[in-house]
Design an enzyme around this catalytic site. Structure first.
Site, PDB file in Angstrom:
ATOM      1  N   GLY A   1       0.840  -1.193   0.000  1.00  0.00           N
ATOM      2  CA  GLY A   1       0.000   0.000   0.000  1.00  0.00           C
ATOM      3  C   GLY A   1       0.870   1.235   0.000  1.00  0.00           C
ATOM      4  O   GLY A   1       2.078   1.165   0.252  1.00  0.00           O
ATOM      5  N   LYS A   2       0.294   2.358  -0.288  1.00  0.00           N
ATOM      6  CA  LYS A   2       1.034   3.625  -0.198  1.00  0.00           C
ATOM      7  C   LYS A   2       0.023   4.753  -0.148  1.00  0.00           C
ATOM      8  O   LYS A   2      -1.083   4.645  -0.678  1.00  0.00           O
ATOM      9  CB  LYS A   2       1.928   3.803  -1.436  1.00  0.00           C
ATOM     10  CG  LYS A   2       3.060   4.784  -1.224  1.00  0.00           C
ATOM     11  CD  LYS A   2       4.252   4.078  -0.604  1.00  0.00           C
ATOM     12  CE  LYS A   2       5.473   4.941  -0.506  1.00  0.00           C
ATOM     13  NZ  LYS A   2       6.679   4.134  -0.299  1.00  0.00           N
TER      14      LYS A   2
END
Ligand code: GLU
Length: 446
Positions: A135-136
């Site tokens: 994720g980011k």
């Protein structure tokens, strides 16, 4: 590790044209004319698909982020006016565990960039076998233009907005460019206030006094050193006196330079946003840091020459550590590089075409998804410590980090040799196989 790949085609065989699932079509939220950094990731996926064997039927899973949240982040500025910022959280994949990856504050953040960064986290976490997806997050803002109070309000509002999808067993943010332990303290507090209980495990990279881990601050730079040193051994390069050029002197570049220097290497050039310095006799990173902190610029350090930014790529060195942002090594400057080894401290610093040229030039690249995995590895240790409320010594953390990175490097190097591919392709083969094996085993719901 199970490798289900058939005999691979030779390295430079053009990948099969990218044929997205006919019913799904291309990603409609990316501008086909200017797809941005995510195009780099799609290119990397196309290169690995021929090595995935029967798992290739699941490849579209890699191309399509699982979940994307775009949020408006309005805050009161100190002058009483209201400013709106655009924020993102992308969960690229959760097949192997909760999404995991940092939050970036930078004026050039785009959805495509956050998608690419989240996808690289999927590959990175699988490459070193952490039980995470990828994720980011990010906000398009220049954090240097905000006061401390404005930063706090922006961080708290952003955390509330993405609070729907984050959590210690769902998606665990961490620092990235433009964020740090204080940002994580605000995120942890905001999330905790919203759920009604102190939840330290919702973010990593926190201050040590707040459930953070010893060793986290240096972890990314330390991993760059460990994987760089392993690559040097494989290439028969000596550490003593090895000439190192570092792009960016922040969290990653400074720690990497300091650790290489402590092991006998010579830092011959440093570049950051304030300028570029070089000294063939070697720069003491401790003096460079003191100088930077005192004067606000890297340039002007006694005994060093100031170069034009573009001259950085011509510096005579053995190891180049790009530790700034994406797309730094291009077709134009790759041919000028003197280094035999590139260790990617940053995410996505080398364009795919430059990667091919470097391979042809005989330059070895330790790819971002391996070289800078030390940060998220100690994030994982932090998360485990938070869950058990039992904290390890710095020595123990560093020992575990070094061992995990060294073993990952060696097994991935063996895969590179086995398939006669670049180390980047080898890492993608192993990581994507792990992700898609999990995908295939879990099957589709419903
Ligand atoms: N932002 C770092 C990275 O790109 C660390 C992510 C984390 O610790 O979750 O790897």
């Amino acid at each position: 590790m199970t490798l289900t790949a058939p005999t691979p085609p030779p390295r430079r065989t053009a990948p099969a044209p990218h044929t997205p699932d006919a019913a799904a079509g291309p990603l409609s939220y990316l501008d086909p004319q200017h797809p941005g950094p995510y195009a780099m990731f799609l290119d990397q996926v196309d290169r690995v698909v021929p090595y995935l064997g029967p798992l290739a039927v699941w490849a579209e899973t890699l191309r399509r982020p699982k979940r994307i949240l775009v949020v408006d982040v309005p805050i009161h500025l100190d002058d009483g006016s209201v400013a709106h910022f655009e924020g993102y959280r992308v969960q690229h994949n959760t097949s192997r565990g909760p999404a995991k990856g940092g939050v970036r504050y930078h004026q050039d953040v785009t959805l495509s960039e956050v998608m690419a960064l989240s996808a690289w986290m999927t590959v990175k976490n699988a490459a070193v076998n952490l039980p995470y997806g990828g994720g980011k997050g990010g906000i398009r803002v220049d954090p240097r233009t905000l006061s401390q109070g404005e930063l706090e309000r922006m961080t708290r509002r952003y955390t509330s907005e993405i609070g729907l999808i984050i959590g210690p067993d769902k998606d665990i943010p961490a620092p990235d460019v433009g964020t740090g332990p204080q940002t994580m303290a605000w995120m942890m507090d905001t999330y905790s206030m919203n759920v009604g209980r102190t939840t330290t495990g919702v973010v990593t990279g926190k201050p040590v006094s707040l459930g953070g881990s010893l060793g986290r601050a240096d972890a990314t730079g330390r991993g760059v050193f460990v994987t760089g040193a392993e690559a040097m051994k494989k290439l028969g390069m000596s550490m003593e006196g090895a000439r190192i050029a570092v792009q960016e002197f922040g969290n990653v570049g400074e720690a990497a330079a300091r650790i290489f220097h402590a092991h006998g290497a010579k830092i011959v050039a440093i570049q950051d946003v304030t300028g570029t310095i070089a000294c063939a006799a070697g720069i003491d990173p401790a003096l460079a840091l003191t100088h930077l902190q005192r004067t606000g610029a890297i340039t002007g350090l006694t005994g060093t020459d100031t170069l034009q930014p573009d001259e950085f790529w011509d510096v005579a060195c053995d190891v180049l550590i790009p530790a700034a942002l994406e797309k730094q090594i291009t077709l134009e400057n790759a041919g000028r590089l003197k280094a035999r080894l590139i260790v990617e401290g940053a995410n996505g610093p080398t364009l795919p075409a430059a990667d091919d040229l470097l391979a042809d030039m005989g330059v070895t690249v330790v790819p971002d998804v391996l070289a800078n995995a030390g940060g998220v590895t100690v994030s994982y240790f932090e998360w485990v410590q938070d869950f058990s409320s039992f904290f390890w010594s710095e020595e123990e953390i560093n020992h575990r980090l070094d061992r995990l990175m060294r073993e990952a490097f060696r097994s991935l190097w063996d895969v590179k040799e086995h398939y006669n591919v670049t180390l980047r392709t080898a890492v993608y083969i192993v990581a994507c196989t792990r992700v898609l094996e999990a995908r295939a085993l879990r099957g589709l719901y419903p």
